[in-house]
Write an enzyme that holds these catalytic residues in place. Structure first.
Site, PDB file in Angstrom:
ATOM      1  N   GLY A  67      44.725  24.166 -10.066  1.00  0.00           N
ATOM      2  CA  GLY A  67      43.970  25.374 -10.382  1.00  0.00           C
ATOM      3  C   GLY A  67      44.420  26.541  -9.541  1.00  0.00           C
ATOM      4  N   ASP A 110      29.120  35.057  -9.720  1.00  0.00           N
ATOM      5  CA  ASP A 110      30.418  34.953 -10.398  1.00  0.00           C
ATOM      6  C   ASP A 110      30.431  33.727 -11.316  1.00  0.00           C
ATOM      7  OD1 ASP A 110      32.987  35.695 -11.084  1.00  0.00           O
ATOM      8  OD2 ASP A 110      33.927  34.657  -9.412  1.00  0.00           O
ATOM      9  N   ASN A 167      41.916  34.500  -5.699  1.00  0.00           N
ATOM     10  CA  ASN A 167      41.980  34.519  -4.241  1.00  0.00           C
ATOM     11  C   ASN A 167      42.283  33.159  -3.622  1.00  0.00           C
ATOM     12  OD1 ASN A 167      39.611  33.233  -4.803  1.00  0.00           O
ATOM     13  ND2 ASN A 167      38.304  34.568  -3.568  1.00  0.00           N
ATOM     14  N   LYS A 212      41.421  23.376  -1.417  1.00  0.00           N
ATOM     15  CA  LYS A 212      41.471  24.779  -1.845  1.00  0.00           C
ATOM     16  C   LYS A 212      42.059  25.611  -0.708  1.00  0.00           C
ATOM     17  CE  LYS A 212      38.526  28.494  -3.660  1.00  0.00           C
ATOM     18  NZ  LYS A 212      37.124  28.846  -4.074  1.00  0.00           N
ATOM     19  N   VAL A 225      44.269  25.694  -5.792  1.00  0.00           N
ATOM     20  CA  VAL A 225      43.643  24.392  -5.583  1.00  0.00           C
ATOM     21  C   VAL A 225      44.659  23.301  -5.892  1.00  0.00           C
ATOM     22  CG1 VAL A 225      41.705  22.899  -6.170  1.00  0.00           C
ATOM     23  CG2 VAL A 225      41.422  25.384  -6.247  1.00  0.00           C
TER      24      VAL A 225
END
Length: 580
Positions: A150, A349, A154, A205, A157
């Site tokens: 992913g 978000d 910002n 991440k 992953v």
């Protein structure tokens, strides 16, 4: 005034006061909504009878039964002392009305006490993460990094495995997901395999550090929102003393575990490595030692979490949930949002890319209901006072991410002195928009052809598929109301879905619902959940988690508001049927 008219007025007064204590769909729902929109965070109410009389009758509120007895006895005294028939009629009617109020209040008190007892039982059974805690893993060298799974605006992953974890046996089965076995689709390429999840059960991440400096203290403070879902052992002991000021003020204690909110197992800083795909995917954010043209700093923040097989967007590309499955997925989102609101956090978000899915080990892919998990807290609002209100004095104040799914009260806010944005129902609004995607429709607020949350009208919302249950459609419409004062909170909306899924017998009566009947249903539901254990009525672990979450957050006022909304929706549907 005639005696007949006096009796009519007295009975009407008693009836109107009594009706304030019953489930009606008009003024009570509005009043509950008005009170609900000002209530943020966990409720601190105690069990006490609601006061239905005006303030001048404050003395009698503690004993309505005594007041009813006095009024009724006054009728007989006036009978023998020469009182006028009109006064005797008024006293008798009002006394009977107040007596009925006392009976209703006693029922309310018992029902509220029942709710508190049920809540206390299930709050002792807090959700525990199924993963065993580990004591190491505070360095990047402790992990084996796999392929990229992913990438956002910002962070990137990667799948990962812990070097210190016990080795898997050769006959071990996949604990996260069981892929669908279909001989006709053997040749079809898959984005994720069972072996991948078994070999890489974790996800790392890596944040992109463009301006936070290279010291650990500066990185933690600058990216403190990412640490909101961190577990109690996520930071090394020496880093736990760092004041996490962040962009929005001092952060509260980290979130408690919840099945529908991501859990960060480890958080640490390390030098940025050259991971697979870095030069092609994000060369500009690399430090100069890895890319001469890169603008990133040498160190950054790493978060270790569970590896989930799909995002909601990826899952919906390959499958369309059924009506019950979609309702359960939407309910999980509302439960997760309610958990955040109760602890003073607004995600800000929510979108299908920031929602992860997994299936229980006994389920096949696309069969049954997946577990839904909210992730990516980089834009969240988390303040120590849990008010979910952000002073908006200048346009440079960040209002959150994903402008397409920004609630109307947020997107239309104009900066100025004393202006405050209330986020208590903003995430619930976003869930209403995402529900369209869950039920196979295009999100009505996604551009270029979608509506704008800044200026849309509720009548412009596209119709949902006829297969979506009527109660679920009602919840979605209510969540997408422009005025937050008329919009239910995530808790009330979740209660509506709980009642729709499991409480149909309690709502069998069309025009009203008895408090005693509702309390009896709650007791039966509690017994079923306790007997079934970790499996729901249909053997699904997700349903069991949802029911436990519902019972551990029981609040009679929120439940009454949910029932009022459902009855209101039924009345509206009945009126539409009669009009056609």
């Amino acid at each position: 005034m005639s005696v007949k008219h006096a009796i009519s007025r007295g009975l009407e007064l008693g009836r109107s006061v009594l009706q304030l204590g019953l489930f009606k769909s008009g003024g009570r729902v509005v009043a509950k909504l008005r009170a609900d929109c000002f209530r943020v965070g966990p409720s601190g109410r105690t069990v006490r009878p609601q006061a239905f009389l005006p303030s001048r009758y404050r003395y009698y509120r503690t004993s309505l039964k005594g007041l009813a007895a006095q009024l009724q006895s006054a009728v007989f005294r006036r009978r023998f002392t020469g009182g006028s028939p009109r006064n005797r009629a008024v006293f008798l009617a009002f006394g009977l009305g107040v007596g009925l109020i006392e009976q209703q209040l006693e029922e309310d008190r018992k029902s509220a006490a029942t709710c508190q007892e049920i809540q206390a039982v299930f709050r002792k059974k807090r959700f525990q993460s199924p993963r065993q805690p580990f004591t190491s893993g505070y360095k990047l060298e402790d992990y084996i990094i796999g392929k990229q799974i992913g990438k956002g605006s910002n962070a990137a992953v990667y799948e990962a495995a812990a070097k210190f974890a016990p080795p898997k046996t050769s006959d071990s089965k996949c604990s996260l997901v069981q892929l669908k076995e279909d001989e006709e689709e053997v040749e079809k390429p898959r984005s994720l395999t069972c072996c991948s999840l078994r070999n890489f059960p974790l996800a790392v991440k890596m944040m992109w550090n463009m301006g936070a400096g290279s010291s650990s203290e500066a990185i933690f403070e600058s990216m403190s929102q990412e640490l909101v879902p961190a577990g109690p052992l996520a930071l090394k002991q020496e880093n736990e003393q760092i004041t996490l000021d962040g962009h929005f003020g001092v952060l509260p204690k980290t979130l408690s575990a919840h099945p529908n909110v991501i859990r960060v197992f480890r958080a640490f800083t390390a030098d940025v490595p050259l991971l697979p795909g870095a030069q092609e995917e994000y060369p500009d954010v690399l430090p100069a030692r890895l890319n001469p043209d890169g603008l990133g700093n040498n160190r950054t923040l790493f978060l270790v979490m569970k590896n989930y097989p799909y995002t909601l967007r990826q899952y919906l590309k390959e499958s369309t949930p059924g009506r019950r499955q979609g309702s359960l997925m939407m309910l999980q989102l509302l439960e997760g949002v309610d958990h955040l609101c109760r602890q003073g956090v607004a995600h800000r978000d929510l979108k299908s890319d920031n929602i992860l899915l997994e299936f229980d080990s006994g389920q096949k892919m696309f069969n049954g209901c997946p577990r839904v998990v909210i992730t990516d807290f980089g834009c969240c609002l988390a303040q120590g006072d849990s008010s979910l209100q952000l002073p908006y004095t200048t346009r440079w104040v960040c209002r959150g991410g994903n402008g397409s799914l920004m609630a109307p009260e947020v997107i239309t806010a104009v900066p100025g002195c004393g202006v405050v944005i209330d986020y208590s129902k903003a995430d619930a609004w976003a869930v209403g928009a995402i529900a369209y995607e869950i039920f196979g429709e295009h999100n009505p607020f996604y551009r270029p052809v979608g509506l704008e949350s800044r200026r849309y009208q509720e009548k412009q919302l596209p119709p949902l598929p006829s297969s979506v249950p009527a109660d679920v459609q009602l919840v979605i419409r209510l969540l997408l109301r422009r005025n937050p004062n008329q919009r239910p909170s995530a808790r009330v909306a979740a209660n509506m879905l709980h009642l729709s899924l499991w409480g149909r017998k309690a709502l069998a009566k069309q025009d009203s619902v008895s408090m005693k009947k509702l309390a009896d249903w709650l007791l039966c539901q509690s017994a079923v959940v306790l007997l079934k254990g970790c499996r729901g009525p249909s053997g699904n672990r997700v349903e069991a988690e949802l029911q436990r979450s519902f019972l551990s957050n029981l609040d009679m006022e929120d439940l009454q508001t949910a029932v009022g909304f459902l009855l209101y929706g039924r009345e509206q549907r009945q009126a539409c049927i009669l009009s056609t």
